[in-house]
Design an enzyme around this catalytic site. Structure first.
Site, PDB file in Angstrom:
ATOM      1  N   ILE A  99     -32.812  66.117  67.146  1.00 23.68           N
ATOM      2  CA  ILE A  99     -33.594  66.649  66.031  1.00 23.68           C
ATOM      3  C   ILE A  99     -32.698  67.422  65.059  1.00 23.68           C
ATOM      4  O   ILE A  99     -32.751  67.208  63.837  1.00 23.68           O
ATOM      5  CB  ILE A  99     -34.700  67.603  66.565  1.00 23.68           C
ATOM      6  CG1 ILE A  99     -35.751  66.801  67.345  1.00 23.68           C
ATOM      7  CG2 ILE A  99     -35.334  68.385  65.423  1.00 23.68           C
ATOM      8  CD1 ILE A  99     -36.813  67.661  68.012  1.00 23.68           C
ATOM      9  N   ILE A 134     -41.265  64.796  69.940  1.00 20.81           N
ATOM     10  CA  ILE A 134     -40.572  63.982  68.927  1.00 20.81           C
ATOM     11  C   ILE A 134     -39.894  62.804  69.639  1.00 20.81           C
ATOM     12  O   ILE A 134     -39.051  63.030  70.529  1.00 20.81           O
ATOM     13  CB  ILE A 134     -39.511  64.825  68.173  1.00 20.81           C
ATOM     14  CG1 ILE A 134     -40.147  66.099  67.570  1.00 20.81           C
ATOM     15  CG2 ILE A 134     -38.826  63.986  67.089  1.00 20.81           C
ATOM     16  CD1 ILE A 134     -41.201  65.896  66.520  1.00 20.81           C
ATOM     17  N   LYS A 188     -38.722  80.384  73.922  1.00 13.51           N
ATOM     18  CA  LYS A 188     -39.192  80.053  72.562  1.00 13.51           C
ATOM     19  C   LYS A 188     -40.197  81.099  72.048  1.00 13.51           C
ATOM     20  O   LYS A 188     -40.267  81.351  70.845  1.00 13.51           O
ATOM     21  CB  LYS A 188     -39.799  78.648  72.529  1.00 13.51           C
ATOM     22  CG  LYS A 188     -38.803  77.516  72.822  1.00 13.51           C
ATOM     23  CD  LYS A 188     -37.714  77.354  71.748  1.00 13.51           C
ATOM     24  CE  LYS A 188     -36.973  76.026  71.921  1.00 13.51           C
ATOM     25  NZ  LYS A 188     -35.866  75.833  70.974  1.00 13.51           N
ATOM     26  N   ASP A 212     -19.967  77.681  72.124  1.00 10.05           N
ATOM     27  CA  ASP A 212     -21.144  77.841  72.981  1.00 10.05           C
ATOM     28  C   ASP A 212     -21.915  79.043  72.452  1.00 10.05           C
ATOM     29  O   ASP A 212     -21.356  80.150  72.378  1.00 10.05           O
ATOM     30  CB  ASP A 212     -20.674  78.072  74.431  1.00 10.05           C
ATOM     31  CG  ASP A 212     -21.825  78.068  75.423  1.00 10.05           C
ATOM     32  OD1 ASP A 212     -22.901  78.602  75.104  1.00 10.05           O
ATOM     33  OD2 ASP A 212     -21.642  77.530  76.530  1.00 10.05           O
ATOM     34  N   SER A 252     -38.107  76.074  67.097  1.00 10.41           N
ATOM     35  CA  SER A 252     -38.867  76.625  68.209  1.00 10.41           C
ATOM     36  C   SER A 252     -39.591  75.494  68.940  1.00 10.41           C
ATOM     37  O   SER A 252     -39.065  74.385  69.072  1.00 10.41           O
ATOM     38  CB  SER A 252     -39.830  77.688  67.668  1.00 10.41           C
ATOM     39  OG  SER A 252     -40.464  78.360  68.729  1.00 10.41           O
TER      40      SER A 252
HETATM   41  P1  NAP Z   1     -30.773  67.723  72.024  1.00 10.03           P
HETATM   42  O1  NAP Z   1     -30.367  66.541  71.207  1.00 10.03           O
HETATM   43  O2  NAP Z   1     -30.305  67.767  73.442  1.00 10.03           O
HETATM   44  O3  NAP Z   1     -30.358  69.045  71.239  1.00 10.03           O
HETATM   45  C1  NAP Z   1     -29.877  70.196  71.857  1.00 10.03           C
HETATM   46  C2  NAP Z   1     -28.544  70.529  71.225  1.00 10.03           C
HETATM   47  O4  NAP Z   1     -28.114  71.817  71.634  1.00 10.03           O
HETATM   48  C3  NAP Z   1     -27.410  69.542  71.571  1.00 10.03           C
HETATM   49  O5  NAP Z   1     -26.819  69.116  70.373  1.00 10.03           O
HETATM   50  C4  NAP Z   1     -26.427  70.371  72.394  1.00 10.03           C
HETATM   51  O6  NAP Z   1     -25.089  69.954  72.070  1.00 10.03           O
HETATM   52  C5  NAP Z   1     -26.722  71.784  71.875  1.00 10.03           C
HETATM   53  N1  NAP Z   1     -26.444  72.818  72.871  1.00 10.03           N
HETATM   54  C6  NAP Z   1     -26.946  72.930  74.128  1.00 10.03           C
HETATM   55  N2  NAP Z   1     -26.478  74.010  74.739  1.00 10.03           N
HETATM   56  C7  NAP Z   1     -25.657  74.624  73.846  1.00 10.03           C
HETATM   57  C8  NAP Z   1     -24.879  75.805  73.894  1.00 10.03           C
HETATM   58  N3  NAP Z   1     -24.872  76.582  74.974  1.00 10.03           N
HETATM   59  N4  NAP Z   1     -24.154  76.153  72.778  1.00 10.03           N
HETATM   60  C9  NAP Z   1     -24.168  75.361  71.666  1.00 10.03           C
HETATM   61  N5  NAP Z   1     -24.898  74.231  71.568  1.00 10.03           N
HETATM   62  C10 NAP Z   1     -25.629  73.874  72.652  1.00 10.03           C
HETATM   63  O7  NAP Z   1     -32.360  67.837  72.099  1.00 10.03           O
HETATM   64  P2  NAP Z   1     -33.574  67.697  71.048  1.00 10.03           P
HETATM   65  O8  NAP Z   1     -34.705  67.170  71.862  1.00 10.03           O
HETATM   66  O9  NAP Z   1     -33.187  67.003  69.806  1.00 10.03           O
HETATM   67  O10 NAP Z   1     -33.891  69.246  70.728  1.00 10.03           O
HETATM   68  C11 NAP Z   1     -33.445  69.901  69.540  1.00 10.03           C
HETATM   69  C12 NAP Z   1     -34.260  71.167  69.322  1.00 10.03           C
HETATM   70  O11 NAP Z   1     -35.636  70.848  69.143  1.00 10.03           O
HETATM   71  C13 NAP Z   1     -34.200  72.161  70.482  1.00 10.03           C
HETATM   72  O12 NAP Z   1     -34.196  73.480  69.962  1.00 10.03           O
HETATM   73  C14 NAP Z   1     -35.494  71.899  71.215  1.00 10.03           C
HETATM   74  O13 NAP Z   1     -35.923  73.002  71.978  1.00 10.03           O
HETATM   75  C15 NAP Z   1     -36.433  71.617  70.052  1.00 10.03           C
HETATM   76  N6  NAP Z   1     -37.625  70.841  70.397  1.00 10.03           N
HETATM   77  C16 NAP Z   1     -37.528  69.539  70.747  1.00 10.03           C
HETATM   78  C17 NAP Z   1     -38.700  68.809  70.993  1.00 10.03           C
HETATM   79  C18 NAP Z   1     -38.615  67.329  71.314  1.00 10.03           C
HETATM   80  O14 NAP Z   1     -39.657  66.661  71.378  1.00 10.03           O
HETATM   81  N7  NAP Z   1     -37.451  66.780  71.503  1.00 10.03           N
HETATM   82  C19 NAP Z   1     -39.949  69.421  70.920  1.00 10.03           C
HETATM   83  C20 NAP Z   1     -40.004  70.783  70.582  1.00 10.03           C
HETATM   84  C21 NAP Z   1     -38.847  71.490  70.308  1.00 10.03           C
HETATM   85  P3  NAP Z   1     -23.859  70.060  73.120  1.00 10.03           P
HETATM   86  O15 NAP Z   1     -24.284  69.345  74.354  1.00 10.03           O
HETATM   87  O16 NAP Z   1     -22.747  69.396  72.363  1.00 10.03           O
HETATM   88  O17 NAP Z   1     -23.615  71.522  73.334  1.00 10.03           O
END
Ligand code: NAP
Ligand code: COA
Length: 267
Positions: free
Chosen positions: A25, A200, A171, A76, A153
């Site tokens: 996202i 998503i 969150k 990080d 969030s």
């Molecule tokens: P994602 O691609 O796994 O995104 C998470 C990102 O955070 C990755 O790029 C990861 O990169 C980075 N990350 C994790 N730990 C970290 C750390 N300690 N320091 C720096 N970077 C870090 O997952 P996503 O589903 O797209 O989620 C993105 C956001 O949307 C998140 O905030 C999630 O809570 C929110 N969200 C998602 C959904 C959904 O349906 N997917 C729904 C509600 C909210 P590295 O591994 O390179 O560190």
């Protein structure tokens, strides 16, 4: 592409610092900000994630100078010193920071009674304390630029979500931080908002949290009849980061097709 919705260059001249900007996202949000003209610093732990995402944006910039440039910096968000170094590297590269996107997060499904202190703490450290670390480190720049923060969030904590105690707690804290910083930093012209995405599709979050057999049932309970797309979050983010939203602060915009309102009641 966001240029069909927004006028060209709506964020031209801005610089965004985007955690979690290499994937999913927030990777989409970073691309959309660049397509809208902003230069973007992508920050997370894995240089592999960041370099792939940076290349896509810089290739687009090579073809169209109205697209901003991208820059990858490993860090990080749990480590305040690494966050400060990433901010310094961004200032060296782009000269300023106007926009901070806090998208870095971690999640997994786990029953509350099986969650270890470190499991709970790790997610709070990334999602909530990481968001604070970044806001704190970016404050001087945001004050100078009268900039803004956009936190990613969720809606999990609006109701009780099984196996999501850790993320719901984190969150809920991110939402509190959003409102408190909007109040405290409004006097500096800093706007602080959040987007709360629903489920998503084609994301790591969905893959981890929604097992295949549950998907169709979940979709039936979304009033708009579909899962969200990364593009839905991108457009909301470009809007909130643009001057179209210049009097919006302290808001948590839910982008979920009406899902949380219906909750577990039958649609
Ligand atoms: P994602 O691609 O796994 O995104 C998470 C990102 O955070 C990755 O790029 C990861 O990169 C980075 N990350 C994790 N730990 C970290 C750390 N300690 N320091 C720096 N970077 C870090 O997952 P996503 O589903 O797209 O989620 C993105 C956001 O949307 C998140 O905030 C999630 O809570 C929110 N969200 C998602 C959904 C959904 O349906 N997917 C729904 C509600 C909210 P590295 O591994 O390179 O560190
Ligand atoms: N169930 C229960 N506990 C789990 C778990 C799971 N599926 N995955 C990790 N944990 C626990 C670990 O057991 C550990 O606790 P312990 O020391 O008591 O055993 C703690 O969480 C930390 O795990 P670790 O693997 O050392 O953390 P990490 O810092 O390497 O990784 C995560 C952080 C666990 C959040 C990892 O999943 C990650 O990097 N996620 C980023 C991508 C993501 O989650 N995307 C979706 C965003 S919505």
């Amino acid at each position: 592409m966001t240029d069909k919705i927004f006028i060209d260059g709506i964020l031209k001249g801005r610089v965004a610092f985007v955690t979690g900007g290499g994937t999913g996202i927030t990777g989409g949000v970073a691309r959309a900000l660049a397509e809208a003209g902003a230069n973007v610093a992508l920050v997370s732990r894995s240089m592999d994630h960041l370099e792939a995402a940076t290349k896509i944006i810089n290739d687009a910039h090579g073809q169209d100078a109205n697209v901003g440039e991208a820059f990858a910096v490993a860090g990080d968000v749990r480590n305040p010193e690494e966050v400060e170094n990433a901010i310094a590297a961004t200032l060296d590269r782009f000269g300023k920071i106007d926009i901070v996107i806090n998208g870095a997060a971690g999640n997994f499904l786990c029953k509350a009674e099986e969650l270890s202190p470190n499991g709970f703490g790790t997610v709070v450290d990334i999602d909530l304390k990481g968001t604070f670390n970044v806001c704190r480190a970016a404050f001087a720049q945001l004050k100078e630029q009268r900039g803004q923060i956009l936190n990613i969030s969720a809606t999990l904590h609006y109701l009780g979500t099984p196996m999501q105690l850790h993320v719901s707690a984190a969150k809920a804290g991110v939402d509190a931080l959003t409102r408190n910083l909007a109040v405290e930093w409004g006097r500096y012209g800093i706007r602080v908002n959040a987007i709360a995405p629903g489920p998503i599709e084609d994301t790591e979050g969905m893959k981890r949290l929604v097992p295949e057999p549950v998907k169709e049932k979940l979709k039936k309970n979304i009033p708009l009849g579909r899962f969200g797309r990364i593009k839905d979050i991108e457009t909301a983010a470009v809007f909130l980061c643009s001057d179209a939203a210049s009097f919006i602060s302290g808001e948590i915009i839910v982008v979920d097709g009406g899902q949380w309102l219906l909750g577990s009641r039958l649609g």
